[in-house]
Design a protein around this motif. Structure first.
Motif, mmCIF file in Angstrom:
data_model
loop_
_atom_site.group_PDB
_atom_site.id
_atom_site.type_symbol
_atom_site.label_atom_id
_atom_site.label_comp_id
_atom_site.label_asym_id
_atom_site.label_seq_id
_atom_site.Cartn_x
_atom_site.Cartn_y
_atom_site.Cartn_z
ATOM 1 N N ALA A 152 1.765 17.326 -16.784
ATOM 2 C CA ALA A 152 2.466 16.534 -15.957
ATOM 3 C C ALA A 152 2.198 17.072 -14.346
ATOM 4 O O ALA A 152 2.246 18.359 -14.057
ATOM 5 C CB ALA A 152 3.869 16.532 -16.196
ATOM 6 N N ASP A 153 2.036 16.360 -13.417
ATOM 7 C CA ASP A 153 1.791 16.578 -12.270
ATOM 8 C C ASP A 153 2.492 15.705 -11.083
ATOM 9 O O ASP A 153 2.180 14.541 -11.595
ATOM 10 C CB ASP A 153 0.564 17.060 -11.933
ATOM 11 N N ASP A 154 2.622 16.003 -9.840
ATOM 12 C CA ASP A 154 2.678 14.981 -8.807
ATOM 13 C C ASP A 154 3.876 13.936 -9.126
ATOM 14 O O ASP A 154 3.792 12.783 -9.202
ATOM 15 C CB ASP A 154 1.693 14.591 -8.220
ATOM 16 N N PHE A 155 5.212 14.564 -9.235
ATOM 17 C CA PHE A 155 6.482 13.870 -9.518
ATOM 18 C C PHE A 155 7.051 13.484 -8.203
ATOM 19 O O PHE A 155 7.054 14.295 -7.194
ATOM 20 C CB PHE A 155 7.347 14.473 -10.448
ATOM 21 N N SER A 156 7.551 12.075 -7.844
ATOM 22 C CA SER A 156 8.110 11.550 -6.792
ATOM 23 C C SER A 156 9.403 10.489 -7.186
ATOM 24 O O SER A 156 9.212 10.064 -8.107
ATOM 25 C CB SER A 156 7.275 11.292 -5.843
ATOM 26 N N ILE A 157 10.247 10.717 -6.419
ATOM 27 C CA ILE A 157 11.206 9.413 -6.378
ATOM 28 C C ILE A 157 11.460 8.805 -4.876
ATOM 29 O O ILE A 157 11.486 9.701 -4.053
ATOM 30 C CB ILE A 157 12.933 9.980 -7.033
ATOM 31 N N SER A 158 11.190 7.501 -4.811
ATOM 32 C CA SER A 158 11.348 6.898 -3.716
ATOM 33 C C SER A 158 12.561 6.082 -3.875
ATOM 34 O O SER A 158 12.635 5.337 -4.790
ATOM 35 C CB SER A 158 10.188 6.048 -3.199
ATOM 36 N N CYS A 159 13.523 5.900 -2.860
ATOM 37 C CA CYS A 159 14.639 4.794 -2.783
ATOM 38 C C CYS A 159 14.822 4.057 -1.639
ATOM 39 O O CYS A 159 14.267 4.473 -0.564
ATOM 40 C CB CYS A 159 15.964 5.519 -3.042
ATOM 41 N N LEU A 176 4.020 -10.574 14.431
ATOM 42 C CA LEU A 176 3.984 -9.246 13.891
ATOM 43 C C LEU A 176 5.321 -9.023 13.155
ATOM 44 O O LEU A 176 5.278 -8.301 11.996
ATOM 45 C CB LEU A 176 4.196 -8.377 15.326
ATOM 46 N N ALA A 177 6.550 -9.836 13.531
ATOM 47 C CA ALA A 177 7.870 -9.631 12.614
ATOM 48 C C ALA A 177 7.481 -10.083 11.318
ATOM 49 O O ALA A 177 8.098 -9.787 10.411
ATOM 50 C CB ALA A 177 9.051 -10.245 13.583
ATOM 51 N N PHE A 178 6.888 -11.282 11.192
ATOM 52 C CA PHE A 178 6.856 -11.823 10.014
ATOM 53 C C PHE A 178 5.629 -11.504 9.107
ATOM 54 O O PHE A 178 5.686 -11.737 7.876
ATOM 55 C CB PHE A 178 6.759 -13.513 10.217
ATOM 56 N N ASN A 179 4.778 -10.867 9.797
ATOM 57 C CA ASN A 179 3.718 -10.238 8.869
ATOM 58 C C ASN A 179 3.794 -8.753 8.724
ATOM 59 O O ASN A 179 2.657 -8.362 8.150
ATOM 60 C CB ASN A 179 2.237 -10.531 9.777
ATOM 61 N N ALA A 180 4.608 -8.112 9.000
ATOM 62 C CA ALA A 180 4.734 -6.609 8.744
ATOM 63 C C ALA A 180 4.958 -6.185 7.411
ATOM 64 O O ALA A 180 4.505 -5.213 6.945
ATOM 65 C CB ALA A 180 6.117 -6.212 9.522
ATOM 66 N N GLY A 181 5.321 -7.259 6.670
ATOM 67 C CA GLY A 181 5.704 -7.164 5.139
ATOM 68 C C GLY A 181 6.885 -6.190 4.897
ATOM 69 O O GLY A 181 7.344 -5.777 5.713
ATOM 70 N N PRO A 182 7.166 -6.081 3.611
ATOM 71 C CA PRO A 182 8.474 -5.249 3.178
ATOM 72 C C PRO A 182 8.149 -3.823 3.460
ATOM 73 O O PRO A 182 6.953 -3.060 3.472
ATOM 74 C CB PRO A 182 8.315 -5.242 1.620
ATOM 75 N N ALA A 183 9.072 -3.282 4.013
ATOM 76 C CA ALA A 183 9.074 -1.474 4.131
ATOM 77 C C ALA A 183 8.897 -0.969 2.983
ATOM 78 O O ALA A 183 9.555 -1.234 1.930
ATOM 79 C CB ALA A 183 10.225 -1.171 5.052
ATOM 80 N N SER A 184 8.051 0.162 2.851
ATOM 81 C CA SER A 184 7.907 0.686 1.672
ATOM 82 C C SER A 184 8.726 2.226 1.836
ATOM 83 O O SER A 184 8.743 2.668 2.903
ATOM 84 C CB SER A 184 6.499 1.260 1.349
ATOM 85 N N ALA A 185 9.567 2.340 0.865
ATOM 86 C CA ALA A 185 10.391 3.658 0.845
ATOM 87 C C ALA A 185 9.594 4.921 0.791
ATOM 88 O O ALA A 185 8.958 5.261 -0.035
ATOM 89 C CB ALA A 185 11.532 3.509 -0.377
ATOM 90 N N ALA A 186 9.988 5.647 1.700
ATOM 91 C CA ALA A 186 9.240 7.193 1.704
ATOM 92 C C ALA A 186 9.813 8.013 0.355
ATOM 93 O O ALA A 186 10.894 7.677 0.133
ATOM 94 C CB ALA A 186 9.473 7.780 2.994
ATOM 95 N N PRO A 187 9.121 8.984 -0.265
ATOM 96 C CA PRO A 187 9.890 9.522 -1.156
ATOM 97 C C PRO A 187 10.976 10.526 -0.551
ATOM 98 O O PRO A 187 10.785 10.972 0.376
ATOM 99 C CB PRO A 187 8.729 10.379 -1.562
ATOM 100 N N VAL A 188 12.002 10.181 -1.560
ATOM 101 C CA VAL A 188 13.068 11.133 -1.038
ATOM 102 C C VAL A 188 13.215 12.301 -1.841
ATOM 103 O O VAL A 188 13.918 13.457 -1.560
ATOM 104 C CB VAL A 188 14.638 10.455 -1.347
ATOM 105 N N PHE A 189 12.296 12.372 -2.901
ATOM 106 C CA PHE A 189 12.242 13.733 -3.806
ATOM 107 C C PHE A 189 10.566 13.906 -4.089
ATOM 108 O O PHE A 189 10.228 12.779 -4.847
ATOM 109 C CB PHE A 189 12.934 13.690 -4.836
ATOM 110 N N THR A 190 10.026 14.920 -3.899
ATOM 111 C CA THR A 190 8.800 15.197 -4.608
ATOM 112 C C THR A 190 8.697 16.402 -5.203
ATOM 113 O O THR A 190 9.479 17.400 -4.717
ATOM 114 C CB THR A 190 7.623 15.016 -3.473
#
Length: 182
Positions: free
Chosen positions: A175-182, A19-33
């Motif tokens: 333009a619509d649905d803007f977001s920033i994830s860090c 599980l630890a090796f197959n979890a894959g990289p964590a994806s960053a949640a949007p910090v701004f939408t």
């Protein structure tokens, strides 16, 4: 019994390690939408132009919600919608927005549009996604990524205009649905 427990522990340990090796990289949640919805969109975003441009908010064709931002340009110059966003300094970030070229007979076959991330004090580009899109395209996702982010960035969505054969080219986008994830 001891062999059974040891086998059980080995199986459990292998499962946890898998599980630890197959979890894959964590994806960053949007910090701004921002979906350009009221409030605060009308207060937070500003419209600028060089030449004969315009911008505002509409409910005529949002990708989601009830409102989008639109900008238009006639002839040489550009129009933009922009705002500042505070983010974690030094972080690796990705910004995205959906852009939709206008679809009217007066609009030419292609339009130049961009998502830009700018360091606002020196007005230096941090990241930019510039594309020429067909006016028959639908909402298309633009993405930019950058590292070592400043604490505040200026987010700018632009559309360029031009004069072709002495005739002012008209361009426009939503333009619509803007977001920033860090």
């Amino acid at each position: 019994m001891r062999t059974f427990l040891r086998s059980l522990l080995i199986i459990a340990g292998t499962a946890v390690a898998g599980l630890a090796f197959n979890a894959g990289p964590a994806s960053a949640a949007p910090v701004f939408t921002d979906g350009f919805e009221p409030p605060p969109a009308p207060q937070a975003w500003s419209f600028t132009h060089v030449g004969n441009g315009a911008g505002g908010f509409s409910n005529l064709g949002p990708r989601s919600g009830v409102q989008d931002a639109f900008i238009a340009q006639t002839g040489a110059g550009f129009s933009s919608v922009q705002r500042t966003v505070a983010i974690t300094p030094g972080a690796f970030c990705t910004a995205s927005v959906f852009l939709d070229p206008a679809k009217t007979p007066a609009i030419p076959a292609t339009e130049d549009m961009a998502l830009e991330i700018i360091e606002p004090v020196s007005f230096t580009y941090v990241a930019r996604d510039l594309r020429t899109m067909s006016s028959s395209a639908t909402y298309t996702k633009f993405n930019v990524s950058w590292s070592s982010s400043p604490a505040t960035v200026l987010v700018r969505i632009t559309i360029g205009g031009s004069v072709v054969g002495g005739v002012a080219k008209v361009t426009a986008l939503r333009a619509d649905d803007f977001s920033i994830s860090c």
